[in-house]
Design an enzyme around this catalytic site. Sequence first.
Site, PDB file in Angstrom:
ATOM      1  N   VAL A 115       0.869  -1.225   0.113  1.00 23.06           N
ATOM      2  CA  VAL A 115       0.137  -0.035   0.107  1.00 23.06           C
ATOM      3  C   VAL A 115       0.767   0.996   0.162  1.00 23.06           C
ATOM      4  O   VAL A 115       0.382   2.304  -0.318  1.00 23.06           O
ATOM      5  CB  VAL A 115      -1.017  -0.007   1.187  1.00 23.06           C
ATOM      6  CG1 VAL A 115      -2.161  -0.817   0.951  1.00 23.06           C
ATOM      7  CG2 VAL A 115      -0.272   0.065   2.461  1.00 23.06           C
ATOM      8  N   SER A 136      -9.072   3.174  15.497  1.00 24.72           N
ATOM      9  CA  SER A 136      -8.739   2.141  16.610  1.00 24.72           C
ATOM     10  C   SER A 136      -9.250   2.817  17.901  1.00 24.72           C
ATOM     11  O   SER A 136      -9.465   4.178  18.112  1.00 24.72           O
ATOM     12  CB  SER A 136      -7.357   1.545  16.739  1.00 24.72           C
ATOM     13  OG  SER A 136      -7.093   0.894  17.972  1.00 24.72           O
ATOM     14  N   TYR A 140       1.685   2.180  17.046  1.00 30.19           N
ATOM     15  CA  TYR A 140       0.304   1.844  16.746  1.00 30.19           C
ATOM     16  C   TYR A 140      -0.639   3.046  17.258  1.00 30.19           C
ATOM     17  O   TYR A 140      -1.435   3.498  16.376  1.00 30.19           O
ATOM     18  CB  TYR A 140      -0.043   0.404  17.251  1.00 30.19           C
ATOM     19  CG  TYR A 140      -1.298   0.017  16.728  1.00 30.19           C
ATOM     20  CD1 TYR A 140      -2.490   0.087  17.471  1.00 30.19           C
ATOM     21  CD2 TYR A 140      -1.665  -0.550  15.363  1.00 30.19           C
ATOM     22  CE1 TYR A 140      -3.653  -0.145  17.202  1.00 30.19           C
ATOM     23  CE2 TYR A 140      -2.852  -1.004  15.008  1.00 30.19           C
ATOM     24  CZ  TYR A 140      -3.760  -0.707  16.085  1.00 30.19           C
ATOM     25  OH  TYR A 140      -5.063  -1.141  15.734  1.00 30.19           O
ATOM     26  N   SER A 154      -0.059   6.117  15.296  1.00 30.95           N
ATOM     27  CA  SER A 154      -0.615   6.126  13.997  1.00 30.95           C
ATOM     28  C   SER A 154      -2.117   6.286  13.958  1.00 30.95           C
ATOM     29  O   SER A 154      -2.599   6.931  13.386  1.00 30.95           O
ATOM     30  CB  SER A 154      -0.353   5.044  13.290  1.00 30.95           C
ATOM     31  OG  SER A 154      -0.736   3.779  13.607  1.00 30.95           O
ATOM     32  N   LYS A 155      -2.940   5.622  15.096  1.00 29.06           N
ATOM     33  CA  LYS A 155      -4.353   5.601  14.931  1.00 29.06           C
ATOM     34  C   LYS A 155      -4.843   6.821  15.458  1.00 29.06           C
ATOM     35  O   LYS A 155      -5.713   7.233  14.931  1.00 29.06           O
ATOM     36  CB  LYS A 155      -4.869   4.256  15.709  1.00 29.06           C
ATOM     37  CG  LYS A 155      -4.492   2.925  15.016  1.00 29.06           C
ATOM     38  CD  LYS A 155      -4.985   2.620  13.748  1.00 29.06           C
ATOM     39  CE  LYS A 155      -4.799   1.346  13.152  1.00 29.06           C
ATOM     40  NZ  LYS A 155      -5.293   1.321  11.745  1.00 29.06           N
TER      41      LYS A 155
END
Lengths: 224, 241
Positions: free
Chosen positions: A43, A116, A129, A132-133
Amino acid sequence: MGRATLRRLSEEGAKVLGLDLNESDLGESCAGYPDAESRAVDVRDDAAVHAMLEFECDSLVNAAGILRRHRLLEHPLDDWQTTIDVNMKAMFRLSREFARQRVEAEKTGVIVNVASVESFTAAADHVAYTVSKSGVAMLTKAFALELAEYGIRVVAIAPGVTETGMNIALRNDPDRADRLRAPIPMHRFAQPEEQAGVIAFLASDDASYVTGAVLPVDGGWLTA
Amino acid sequence: MTDSQLDGKVVVVTGASRGIGAGIARCCLDAGASVLGVSRTRIPRSDSERRADISVDITTQGAAEAALAAAIDTFGRADVLINNAAVLVSANCWEQTDAQWDSMIATNLTAPFLLAQTFARHWVENERPGTILNICSLESEIAWKWPPQSVYATTKGALLGLTRAMAFDLAEFRIRVVAIGPGIIETDMTTPDRDATERSIPFRRLGSPADIGRAAVYLCSDEAAYVTGEILYVDGGYKLR
């Protein structure tokens, strides 16, 4: 989640293009769905953007994501960067090019991003994580604000713990699984199909007045 | 605020040469701290022996270690890190470039992470407490209409996530991680249409760097000993709208 979404949207009658790094996983996703197309791409790469633009979709679901766990003080920079690049930058690039294609063609559209519960909370050893969320939640709102006047809705789901490849090891450890399950009001993890159902709703005309929202699908996680 | 809330503390502030960073540095100094300013451009030497400045590009390799070393060399210790430096490049969301993304992520997110990780490691290795303050933005939770700045907003949302994640993981070491979300602040970098802007703010005035500086002093002081993982918006009520 991406697999479940590809299948659910196909069942709803959509023509779907699935993108994933892993060719054989993609094949499994599309098995039984002869109208679904697929391309094995990273991606992060231009190839993903080209595949999307060639397909001329009217809805984009950004479900690709990774989770790399590290003790904070030992967190290596390369995993930090990879997490930012896969979870945020790839989503930004695909969303940007989708928006450009739709705006230039004067066509409407929908973007559904997978955020998230960690867009709002923290979890141990998850810094990249969580970061990023949290970024994904704002990316969603900022794109939604700008694209509303062009008839392009941009929304996100904020899944709680969902049974996917991201947490197989954790779920196979009964103690860790119990500890993770305990604070969830529904006392169970989500099935990917439960996330796909909400994605399908948000991508549909039933959600025609929903934009900029980051909708928790979390078994009640965020209530407490 | 008393003039001794930060007595004896050594505070490192990035982007201290102007705007909000200069206001934060000034208020910390007035509160009794020693202040090391870190910016790409060195500012004229202060007349206070408790103020020093170094010229470092925080996005370069080794910058975090250099900032920590400078604080220890100059003042003998480092107690507080304030991640204030940021860049903003605005464009329509379908026109923001990869280079703009990379630049804003590097300065607004990765540099704060590396600085915070470096300072936290030092505190843990030396069994000292410490405080990290991240200067976030209204755009950590609400988007901005004009000029369009979706990438900047993404970095500020992510920086709030960094605040929460690091607060969670560092709590066991008595290291607090907090954030401020400034509203519309009058600095020489912003040139708003003043009347229209002031009408949009419930308090009917722009904020000042000192408004942010005073909040920073509180959050970095022992007065805020039970505050971690939280963001304080200092915005004259803007977010209420």
